[in-house]
Design a protein around this motif. Sequence first.
Motif, PDB file in Angstrom:
ATOM      1  N   ILE A 108      48.861  31.351  39.767  1.00 51.74           N
ATOM      2  CA  ILE A 108      47.904  30.252  39.905  1.00 51.74           C
ATOM      3  C   ILE A 108      46.728  30.483  38.960  1.00 51.74           C
ATOM      4  CG2 ILE A 108      46.311  29.094  41.481  1.00 51.74           C
ATOM      5  CD1 ILE A 108      48.213  30.004  43.763  1.00 51.74           C
ATOM      6  N   ALA A 109      46.411  29.467  38.155  1.00 55.65           N
ATOM      7  CA  ALA A 109      45.267  29.561  37.251  1.00 55.65           C
ATOM      8  C   ALA A 109      43.981  29.515  38.066  1.00 55.65           C
ATOM      9  CB  ALA A 109      45.285  28.418  36.245  1.00 55.65           C
ATOM     10  N   PHE A 110      43.201  30.577  37.992  1.00 59.40           N
ATOM     11  CA  PHE A 110      41.897  30.591  38.653  1.00 59.40           C
ATOM     12  C   PHE A 110      40.875  29.977  37.709  1.00 59.40           C
ATOM     13  CE2 PHE A 110      41.507  33.584  42.433  1.00 59.40           C
ATOM     14  CZ  PHE A 110      42.756  33.270  42.899  1.00 59.40           C
ATOM     15  N   PRO A 111      39.789  29.412  38.253  1.00 56.87           N
ATOM     16  CA  PRO A 111      38.778  28.818  37.377  1.00 56.87           C
ATOM     17  C   PRO A 111      38.163  29.872  36.462  1.00 56.87           C
ATOM     18  CG  PRO A 111      38.024  28.840  39.660  1.00 56.87           C
ATOM     19  CD  PRO A 111      39.426  29.320  39.662  1.00 56.87           C
ATOM     20  N   TYR A 112      37.726  29.430  35.297  1.00 56.72           N
ATOM     21  CA  TYR A 112      37.037  30.348  34.390  1.00 56.72           C
ATOM     22  C   TYR A 112      35.813  30.914  35.105  1.00 56.72           C
ATOM     23  CZ  TYR A 112      39.703  29.401  30.187  1.00 56.72           C
ATOM     24  OH  TYR A 112      40.702  29.327  29.258  1.00 56.72           O
TER      25      TYR A 112
END
Length: 135
Positions: free
Chosen positions: A20-24
Motif C-alpha cells: 500500500i502506498a503511504f502518503p509522502y
Amino acid sequence: MIWEWGRSVMANGFIYINGIAFPYPSKSSGLQQVSTIVDSARTADGVMRGERIGRDMGKIELTWSVLTPEVWSRMLQEFEKFTFSVRYIDMVTNDWVTRKFYVGDRTAQPFMVDPITNKPKYYLDCKANIIDVGE
C-alpha cells in the motif's frame, strides 16, 4: 498532491507498506539510518576484536504534519501486524528494495476535536519509526 488511502496520484510513492502506498511524509521526514551489528569484545590489552553479524539493518523515521483520523487509523492498522513488508529506496544501493520491518513508537497529537463526537478532526505530527528485522 491529491492522496487517497492506498492510492497516490503521483506515479511512484515514497514508501509502500504491505503493497500500500503511504502518503509522502513531511518535508523534514524520511530519515534513513543504517546500522551494522557487530559481535565484539576487548582483549586484555584493550584491542577490540569483533565480527559483523548478518547484513546492515535499516531504520526509517516517518513524520506526517497533518493526517485525517481515517488515514492515520488505516496506517496504524497496517502497523498492528508485528512484521510487514516495506518497499522503499535504499540509500546504500540507491534502488528499490523490499524488506521485512516492524514498527517502533507511534505518536500523534489530536487537533480540532469535534464537540459533539469528541473525536479529533485531524492529527498533527503523526510519527512512526520502522525498523528492519534483518530477514
